[in-house]
Scaffold this motif. Structure first.
Motif, PDB file in Angstrom:
ATOM      1  N   ASP A 162       0.847  -1.198   0.000  1.00  0.00           N
ATOM      2  CA  ASP A 162       0.000   0.000   0.000  1.00  0.00           C
ATOM      3  C   ASP A 162       0.885   1.251   0.000  1.00  0.00           C
ATOM      4  N   PRO A 163       1.441   1.626  -1.156  1.00  0.00           N
ATOM      5  CA  PRO A 163       2.329   2.798  -1.202  1.00  0.00           C
ATOM      6  C   PRO A 163       1.667   4.072  -0.697  1.00  0.00           C
ATOM      7  N   ALA A 164       0.368   4.205  -0.896  1.00  0.00           N
ATOM      8  CA  ALA A 164      -0.316   5.429  -0.461  1.00  0.00           C
ATOM      9  C   ALA A 164      -0.253   5.591   1.048  1.00  0.00           C
ATOM     10  N   LYS A 165      -0.359   4.468   1.767  1.00  0.00           N
ATOM     11  CA  LYS A 165      -0.287   4.527   3.232  1.00  0.00           C
ATOM     12  C   LYS A 165       1.096   4.982   3.679  1.00  0.00           C
ATOM     13  N   VAL A 166       2.117   4.504   2.999  1.00  0.00           N
ATOM     14  CA  VAL A 166       3.479   4.918   3.329  1.00  0.00           C
ATOM     15  C   VAL A 166       3.674   6.394   3.025  1.00  0.00           C
ATOM     16  N   HIS A 167       3.248   6.809   1.846  1.00  0.00           N
ATOM     17  CA  HIS A 167       3.486   8.198   1.426  1.00  0.00           C
ATOM     18  C   HIS A 167       2.661   9.198   2.222  1.00  0.00           C
ATOM     19  N   ASP A 168       1.573   8.727   2.834  1.00  0.00           N
ATOM     20  CA  ASP A 168       0.801   9.620   3.714  1.00  0.00           C
ATOM     21  C   ASP A 168       1.632  10.039   4.909  1.00  0.00           C
ATOM     22  N   ARG A 169       2.499   9.150   5.368  1.00  0.00           N
ATOM     23  CA  ARG A 169       3.384   9.448   6.505  1.00  0.00           C
ATOM     24  C   ARG A 169       4.759   9.926   6.045  1.00  0.00           C
ATOM     25  N   GLY A 201       7.528  10.759  -0.618  1.00  0.00           N
ATOM     26  CA  GLY A 201       8.753  10.578  -1.377  1.00  0.00           C
ATOM     27  C   GLY A 201       9.544   9.336  -1.037  1.00  0.00           C
ATOM     28  N   MET A 202       9.116   8.563  -0.009  1.00  0.00           N
ATOM     29  CA  MET A 202       9.847   7.360   0.367  1.00  0.00           C
ATOM     30  C   MET A 202       9.734   6.306  -0.729  1.00  0.00           C
ATOM     31  N   ALA A 203      10.839   5.630  -1.016  1.00  0.00           N
ATOM     32  CA  ALA A 203      10.814   4.533  -1.979  1.00  0.00           C
ATOM     33  C   ALA A 203      10.026   3.370  -1.395  1.00  0.00           C
ATOM     34  N   VAL A 204       9.046   2.861  -2.149  1.00  0.00           N
ATOM     35  CA  VAL A 204       8.233   1.731  -1.733  1.00  0.00           C
ATOM     36  C   VAL A 204       8.423   0.610  -2.743  1.00  0.00           C
ATOM     37  N   VAL A 205       8.760  -0.578  -2.253  1.00  0.00           N
ATOM     38  CA  VAL A 205       8.999  -1.720  -3.131  1.00  0.00           C
ATOM     39  C   VAL A 205       8.033  -2.836  -2.762  1.00  0.00           C
ATOM     40  N   PRO A 206       7.742  -3.754  -3.703  1.00  0.00           N
ATOM     41  CA  PRO A 206       6.685  -4.738  -3.480  1.00  0.00           C
ATOM     42  C   PRO A 206       7.097  -6.004  -2.749  1.00  0.00           C
ATOM     43  N   SER A 207       8.397  -6.238  -2.558  1.00  0.00           N
ATOM     44  CA  SER A 207       8.826  -7.520  -1.998  1.00  0.00           C
ATOM     45  C   SER A 207      10.154  -7.383  -1.275  1.00  0.00           C
ATOM     46  N   VAL A 208      10.452  -8.391  -0.471  1.00  0.00           N
ATOM     47  CA  VAL A 208      11.752  -8.435   0.211  1.00  0.00           C
ATOM     48  C   VAL A 208      12.867  -8.546  -0.815  1.00  0.00           C
ATOM     49  N   GLU A 209      12.645  -9.328  -1.857  1.00  0.00           N
ATOM     50  CA  GLU A 209      13.664  -9.485  -2.898  1.00  0.00           C
ATOM     51  C   GLU A 209      13.999  -8.144  -3.533  1.00  0.00           C
TER      52      GLU A 209
END
Length: 341
Positions: free
Chosen positions: A38-45, A48-56
């Motif tokens: 959920d990149p939107a949840k991260v960017h709400d806080r 500009g933070m890089a959000v990636v979909p997996s541990v890999e």
């Protein structure tokens, strides 16, 4: 100072409250990417933070030296071992794993790769626990014979979340905090007994536990219920030198949930003093001023340890001892018997 790049796996309550704010507030640490669906949840806080979909994908990001594993408990071992094998230092949320075997695999991976593996036992830096350690250091309690530690709540409704449905229930959620604190003070017990129950209607897993850790001349009681309307008791400690009774839970978590930030002037201030009764005058009762709780102490120690300037703040062998107690407790609850170590 060269910054230590940090990657965070998971942005639930733990990632949002206990990890991201403190990484950003710690000199020498730099949060560079977060695994989230959920990149939107991260960017709400964190705009500009890089959000990636997996541990890999996170492990492929450049400039990350420390990976924080704040994923669901049953994924801790796989995520931590993958990060260690990629040459990263690893911080894992409590409990370190769901089984002792998985925790040992994590320990072995850290030894094999030469990377640091630590566990987030933040409650060592609660105001009340720091106050208790000070009192023990000042020998105000003498030889402690009865130690009682509570994490009670008034939560009569059962939420639909994985934490409330897992095997062991609150014993594997709140239990790691209480067990870790007890082992910090007294070391491993000789034996233990655990009683588990589901008290709330419709609860899919235990929401009540009562553990008794047995030492030669001491009993340690660890208790939690989610049906306590009067949920204020935190510690009841009785020794040959006196007694200390403490109500109220450390204030750092609710303050940060409410918008406070690490470093705020009143963050970690506990407004409820404990009561001390000296054995020399049992009719005398006095308030004990609290230490200030400060989770930044863990993060500063972690950054120093990665740079080689200090010890691991929560060593993996300590985490393995906590897992031994958690698993022994499950055996005790299933058999109805006391389990020896």
């Amino acid at each position: 100072m060269t910054q230590i790049g940090v990657g965070l796996v998971g942005f639930g309550l733990s990632g949002r409250v206990f990890h991201a704010p403190f990484v950003e507030a710690t000199e020498g640490l730099a949060l560079r990417a977060i695994v989230s669906s959920d990149p939107a949840k991260v960017h709400d806080r964190l705009p500009g933070m890089a959000v990636v979909p997996s541990v890999e994908a996170l492990l492929a990001e450049p400039g990350i030296e420390l990976v924080i594993v704040a994923s669901p408990d049953d994924l801790h071992a796989d995520h931590a071992i993958a990060a260690l094998d990629a040459g990263k230092h690893v911080l894992v949320e409590k409990p370190v794993a769901t089984t002792l075997g998985d925790a040992q695999r994590m320990r072995d991976a850290a030894q094999r790769t030469g990377r640091m593996l630590t566990v987030f036992q933040n409650r060592r830096w609660d105001a009340d626990f720091l106050t208790l350690k000070r009192m023990i250091g000042e020998d105000l309690l003498g030889e402690i014979v009865h130690f009682e530690s509570h994490f009670d709540r008034w939560k009569p409704d059962v939420p639909e979340r994985w934490k409330d449905a897992r095997e062991g229930g609150s014993w594997f959620d709140l239990g790691p905090h209480l067990v870790d604190q007890a082992l910090c003070l007294f070391g491993m017990p000789d034996a233990m007994t655990l009683d588990l129950a589901s008290m709330r209607e419709g609860s899919p897993a235990p929401d009540w536990f009562h553990a008794v850790l047995r030492y030669p001349n001491r009993r340690v009681v660890l208790h939690s219920s989610k049906l306590c309307a009067d949920d204020g008791l935190r510690f009841a400690v009785h020794g040959t030198g006196g007694s200390w009774i403490k109500h109220g839970l450390d204030t750092q978590e609710p303050a940060i949930v409410g918008g406070a930030q690490p470093g705020d002037a009143d963050l970690g201030v506990d407004p409820i003093p404990g009561t001390y009764t000296p054995a020399s005058d049992i009719h005398s009762h006095g308030e004990v001023p609290n230490e200030r709780g400060d989770y930044r102490l863990f993060w500063n120690a972690l950054a120093s340890a990665i740079r080689g300037d200090g010890p691991n703040p929560v060593g993996i062998e300590q985490a393995l001892d906590t897992m031994k107690v958690l698993e022994a407790g499950m055996r005790s609850a299933k058999s109805g018997a006391t389990v020896a170590f």
